[in-house]
Motif scaffolding. Structure first.
Motif, PDB file in Angstrom:
ATOM      1  N   VAL A 109       1.674  -1.645  -4.111  1.00  0.00           N
ATOM      2  CA  VAL A 109       1.448  -1.429  -5.538  1.00  0.00           C
ATOM      3  C   VAL A 109       2.066  -0.103  -5.939  1.00  0.00           C
ATOM      4  N   VAL A 110       2.706  -0.074  -7.111  1.00  0.00           N
ATOM      5  CA  VAL A 110       3.193   1.163  -7.721  1.00  0.00           C
ATOM      6  C   VAL A 110       2.518   1.283  -9.086  1.00  0.00           C
ATOM      7  N   ALA A 111       1.805   2.391  -9.316  1.00  0.00           N
ATOM      8  CA  ALA A 111       1.050   2.538 -10.562  1.00  0.00           C
ATOM      9  C   ALA A 111       1.144   3.959 -11.087  1.00  0.00           C
ATOM     10  N   ASP A 112       0.962   4.091 -12.396  1.00  0.00           N
ATOM     11  CA  ASP A 112       0.895   5.401 -13.049  1.00  0.00           C
ATOM     12  C   ASP A 112      -0.527   5.938 -12.879  1.00  0.00           C
ATOM     13  N   ALA A 113      -0.655   7.110 -12.267  1.00  0.00           N
ATOM     14  CA  ALA A 113      -1.982   7.647 -11.976  1.00  0.00           C
ATOM     15  C   ALA A 113      -2.727   8.076 -13.231  1.00  0.00           C
ATOM     16  N   SER A 114      -2.009   8.435 -14.284  1.00  0.00           N
ATOM     17  CA  SER A 114      -2.666   8.889 -15.506  1.00  0.00           C
ATOM     18  C   SER A 114      -3.231   7.727 -16.307  1.00  0.00           C
ATOM     19  N   THR A 115      -2.431   6.717 -16.570  1.00  0.00           N
ATOM     20  CA  THR A 115      -2.847   5.608 -17.419  1.00  0.00           C
ATOM     21  C   THR A 115      -3.451   4.448 -16.654  1.00  0.00           C
ATOM     22  N   GLY A 116      -3.171   4.369 -15.349  1.00  0.00           N
ATOM     23  CA  GLY A 116      -3.631   3.225 -14.571  1.00  0.00           C
ATOM     24  C   GLY A 116      -2.717   2.023 -14.645  1.00  0.00           C
ATOM     25  N   GLU A 117      -1.618   2.119 -15.381  1.00  0.00           N
ATOM     26  CA  GLU A 117      -0.699   0.978 -15.492  1.00  0.00           C
ATOM     27  C   GLU A 117      -0.040   0.676 -14.153  1.00  0.00           C
ATOM     28  N   VAL A 118      -0.039  -0.591 -13.778  1.00  0.00           N
ATOM     29  CA  VAL A 118       0.673  -1.044 -12.587  1.00  0.00           C
ATOM     30  C   VAL A 118       2.102  -1.381 -13.000  1.00  0.00           C
ATOM     31  N   LEU A 119       3.055  -0.639 -12.453  1.00  0.00           N
ATOM     32  CA  LEU A 119       4.458  -0.836 -12.830  1.00  0.00           C
ATOM     33  C   LEU A 119       5.086  -2.005 -12.073  1.00  0.00           C
ATOM     34  N   ALA A 120       4.667  -2.198 -10.841  1.00  0.00           N
ATOM     35  CA  ALA A 120       5.173  -3.320 -10.044  1.00  0.00           C
ATOM     36  C   ALA A 120       4.235  -3.493  -8.853  1.00  0.00           C
ATOM     37  N   ALA A 121       4.269  -4.682  -8.266  1.00  0.00           N
ATOM     38  CA  ALA A 121       3.377  -4.946  -7.138  1.00  0.00           C
ATOM     39  C   ALA A 121       3.875  -6.157  -6.368  1.00  0.00           C
ATOM     40  N   ARG A 122       3.438  -6.216  -5.133  1.00  0.00           N
ATOM     41  CA  ARG A 122       3.642  -7.436  -4.330  1.00  0.00           C
ATOM     42  C   ARG A 122       2.294  -7.826  -3.729  1.00  0.00           C
ATOM     43  N   ASP A 123       1.848  -9.027  -4.018  1.00  0.00           N
ATOM     44  CA  ASP A 123       0.580  -9.539  -3.479  1.00  0.00           C
ATOM     45  C   ASP A 123      -0.509  -8.473  -3.566  1.00  0.00           C
ATOM     46  N   ALA A 124      -0.725  -7.962  -4.776  1.00  0.00           N
ATOM     47  CA  ALA A 124      -1.592  -6.803  -4.972  1.00  0.00           C
ATOM     48  C   ALA A 124      -3.016  -7.030  -4.488  1.00  0.00           C
ATOM     49  N   HIS A 125      -3.516  -8.257  -4.591  1.00  0.00           N
ATOM     50  CA  HIS A 125      -4.914  -8.540  -4.232  1.00  0.00           C
ATOM     51  C   HIS A 125      -5.044  -9.244  -2.878  1.00  0.00           C
ATOM     52  N   ARG A 126      -4.006  -9.202  -2.083  1.00  0.00           N
ATOM     53  CA  ARG A 126      -4.089  -9.809  -0.752  1.00  0.00           C
ATOM     54  C   ARG A 126      -5.045  -8.989   0.115  1.00  0.00           C
ATOM     55  N   LYS A 127      -6.031  -9.637   0.693  1.00  0.00           N
ATOM     56  CA  LYS A 127      -7.049  -8.931   1.475  1.00  0.00           C
ATOM     57  C   LYS A 127      -6.565  -8.717   2.897  1.00  0.00           C
ATOM     58  N   LEU A 128      -6.493  -7.425   3.274  1.00  0.00           N
ATOM     59  CA  LEU A 128      -5.972  -7.029   4.574  1.00  0.00           C
ATOM     60  C   LEU A 128      -6.834  -5.914   5.154  1.00  0.00           C
ATOM     61  N   PRO A 129      -6.816  -5.719   6.467  1.00  0.00           N
ATOM     62  CA  PRO A 129      -7.548  -4.589   7.046  1.00  0.00           C
ATOM     63  C   PRO A 129      -6.945  -3.264   6.557  1.00  0.00           C
ATOM     64  N   PRO A 130      -7.781  -2.308   6.134  1.00  0.00           N
ATOM     65  CA  PRO A 130      -7.245  -1.088   5.535  1.00  0.00           C
ATOM     66  C   PRO A 130      -7.008   0.054   6.507  1.00  0.00           C
ATOM     67  N   ALA A 131      -7.585  -0.014   7.720  1.00  0.00           N
ATOM     68  CA  ALA A 131      -7.558   1.114   8.659  1.00  0.00           C
ATOM     69  C   ALA A 131      -8.129   2.360   7.974  1.00  0.00           C
ATOM     70  N   SER A 132      -7.589   3.543   8.307  1.00  0.00           N
ATOM     71  CA  SER A 132      -8.212   4.785   7.824  1.00  0.00           C
ATOM     72  C   SER A 132      -7.963   5.090   6.356  1.00  0.00           C
ATOM     73  N   THR A 133      -7.168   4.271   5.665  1.00  0.00           N
ATOM     74  CA  THR A 133      -7.073   4.479   4.217  1.00  0.00           C
ATOM     75  C   THR A 133      -8.422   4.225   3.544  1.00  0.00           C
ATOM     76  N   LEU A 134      -9.329   3.521   4.248  1.00  0.00           N
ATOM     77  CA  LEU A 134     -10.668   3.307   3.706  1.00  0.00           C
ATOM     78  C   LEU A 134     -11.441   4.624   3.603  1.00  0.00           C
ATOM     79  N   LYS A 135     -10.990   5.652   4.338  1.00  0.00           N
ATOM     80  CA  LYS A 135     -11.638   6.957   4.244  1.00  0.00           C
ATOM     81  C   LYS A 135     -11.517   7.555   2.847  1.00  0.00           C
ATOM     82  N   ALA A 136     -10.553   7.105   2.047  1.00  0.00           N
ATOM     83  CA  ALA A 136     -10.465   7.559   0.653  1.00  0.00           C
ATOM     84  C   ALA A 136     -11.699   7.109  -0.116  1.00  0.00           C
ATOM     85  N   LEU A 137     -12.138   5.861   0.116  1.00  0.00           N
ATOM     86  CA  LEU A 137     -13.358   5.375  -0.521  1.00  0.00           C
ATOM     87  C   LEU A 137     -14.577   6.114   0.025  1.00  0.00           C
ATOM     88  N   PHE A 138     -14.588   6.393   1.325  1.00  0.00           N
ATOM     89  CA  PHE A 138     -15.685   7.156   1.920  1.00  0.00           C
ATOM     90  C   PHE A 138     -15.811   8.526   1.238  1.00  0.00           C
TER      91      PHE A 138
END
Length: 507
Positions: free
Chosen positions: A90-119
């Protein structure tokens, strides 16, 4: 003759009064200038995103991001999308939240340590950075085999800021376990993270292990990771930690250096640093592959990019694919229509409602103004619309680069930081006077579509200077009427005077 004389007196009297009395100019109140969101600085290590989410300029179809494959809506001059082998991005504008482009944006996959951002989003607000905590042995139990570690020891006392450096820089699962224990325990933290994800509109994420360690059923998506990254940039502490490259980690009476395992941030292991990179978090497990959520700022614009599991190019491909997507996003931002939004559905619905209300009020105001002016009254004021194995486990005296993250693979495979939307077809673009509202435009156009005071009520074709108030427009006619009445009175008085004295009045 008598009538002709009366007309002459009236004309003369009117001219004299209009010459002597000043006539007020018909002016309209200037529209207040809407604040420009791009003027707010954000993304530096010591500051957060800090920008309120602007209202959407129009409707963005959320279902588009549910489609398979690459989603992009290029306009004239848009650069070509780079090739990326990642299963999802996914490529998005951090200020507005607009998604400029994406590939299979909602495909569910294991996140590994990127889940630490939610933590971090869940636990960071609950403890002061200077707070100290002595680690109990029970807090270090249950850490998965092959986990990345920062080197926490039971019985040692650490500041909370040290623990967060261990989470963000070394991706230390031991630091996550200690912080989770400080916030109600492992299972309670998983529930809190799940609730936090839903509150942000991240509905693809299912949390089982708060540190991101592979667990049955634990998934996220490139969309959700971008949501977490964007939310983190609005927290100064989150931004500071995720953009820190090097730090000293205490070990009793001494300390050792740790380095951020995000190669785009440090520029190590042959990966070139990305200019303006803010963070955010990288990850790797044998099941998830390499994952990364990153953010960078250039020319006043901040983008967030998430990449999950590249299929080509080896362990560092995740960084190079993120680099190419960031480059594309900065170049394409003004030349594509958004294909979605990172805002929660409630916020998107409220933004669309505000945009529609602005357009409706614009039409109503334009229709009411002529009637009010014809009556000589001021128009009623309209309502204003409103908000590889990560080398992360350092031995004493070594960098965090020396350990693996969540697996035992060699270093080569490691991988482990502020609404312009397209207008709805129909009225917002026409009726809210927002030229070029489709696609990413400047903040000034956002203000127009939002229904900035003084604009919507004028309608599509009117300008503020050309719309005087009813009282101002009616004043000259009132003066002329008064002058005529005075002149007729004077003429009648002269006729009576002439009749009384016997003088003839020649016309």
């Amino acid at each position: 003759m008598i009538v002709t004389s009366a007309v002459r007196h009236a004309a003369a009297g009117s001219a004299a009064l209009l010459f002597v009395l000043p006539v007020p100019a018909a002016v309209a109140s200037p529209a207040p200038t809407a604040p420009s969101v791009s003027s707010v600085s954000f993304g530096s290590p010591a500051s957060a995103l800090g920008e309120p989410t602007p209202p959407a300029r129009g409707h963005v179809d959320p279902a588009r991001l549910d489609r398979r494959g690459v989603q992009v809506q290029p306009l004239a001059g848009a650069p070509r999308l780079p090739s990326a082998s990642a299963l999802s991005w996914v490529v998005a504008d951090a200020s507005t939240g607009e998604v400029l482009a994406a590939r299979d944006a909602h495909r569910k996959l294991p996140p590994a340590s990127t889940l630490k951002a939610l933590f971090a989003l869940t636990a960071l607000p609950h403890h002061d950075p200077s707070e100290q905590h002595t680690v109990a042995d029970s807090e270090l139990t249950g850490i998965g085999a092959g986990s990345s570690l920062v080197g926490i020891k039971e019985g040692y006392t650490y500041k909370v800021s040290d623990l967060w450096n261990g989470v963000f820089l070394s991706s230390g699962n031991d630091a996550v376990h200690v912080l989770a224990a400080m916030n109600g325990g492992w299972d309670a933290m998983a529930r809190k993270m799940q609730e936090k994800a839903r509150s942000l509109g991240a509905n693809d994420t299912h949390v089982v292990s708060p540190d991101g360690y592979d667990a049955p059923g634990q998934v996220s998506s490139a969309y959700d990771l971008a949501v977490f990254g964007r939310a983190g940039l609005q927290d100064p502490a989150f931004t500071r930690y995720c953009s820190t490259r090097y730090a000293d980690f205490p070990a009793g009476s001494w300390s050792y250096g740790i380095a951020n395992t995000n190669r785009l941030l440090t520029g190590e292991n042959g990966v070139e640093r990305y200019p303006g990179l803010i963070g955010i978090k990288n990850g790797y497990t044998s099941n998830a592959g390499n994952t990364l959520v990153s953010a960078a700022k250039r020319d006043g614009r901040t983008l967030v990019v998430s990449v999950m599991n590249p299929q080509e190019g080896g362990g560092y491909a995740v960084y190079e694919e993120a680099r190419s997507l960031l480059d594309w996003g900065f170049e394409a931002a003004e030349h594509v229509r958004p294909v979605g939004s990172l805002l929660p559905e409630r916020a998107k619905a409220e933004a669309d409602t505000r945009a529609v209300a602005a357009a409706r009020d614009g039409r109503d105001g334009a229709a009411a103004a002529p009637r009010a002016e014809a009556a000589g009254a001021e128009p009623a004021k309209e309502a204003r619309p409103g908000d590889a194995p990560a080398k992360d486990a350092p031995a004493k005296g070594t960098s965090a680069e020396g350990a693996s993250e969540n697996s035992g693979k060699p270093e080569k495979g490691e991988k482990d930081a502020p609404v312009r939307s397209a207008p709805a077809s129909g009225s917002p673009e026409k009726d809210a006077a927002a030229p070029g509202a489709s696609g990413p435009d400047g903040p000034a156009r956002d203000a127009v579509a939002e229904g900035a005071p003084g604009t919507a009520s004028l309608g599509k074709d009117a300008s503020p200077a050309a719309a005087p108030s009813g009282a101002s427009a009616g004043l000259p006619l009132g003066l002329i009427g008064a002058a005529c009445a005075a002149a007729l009175g004077l003429w009648g008085w002269r006729r009576r005077a002439g009749a009384d004295t016997g003088d003839s009045v020649q016309e």
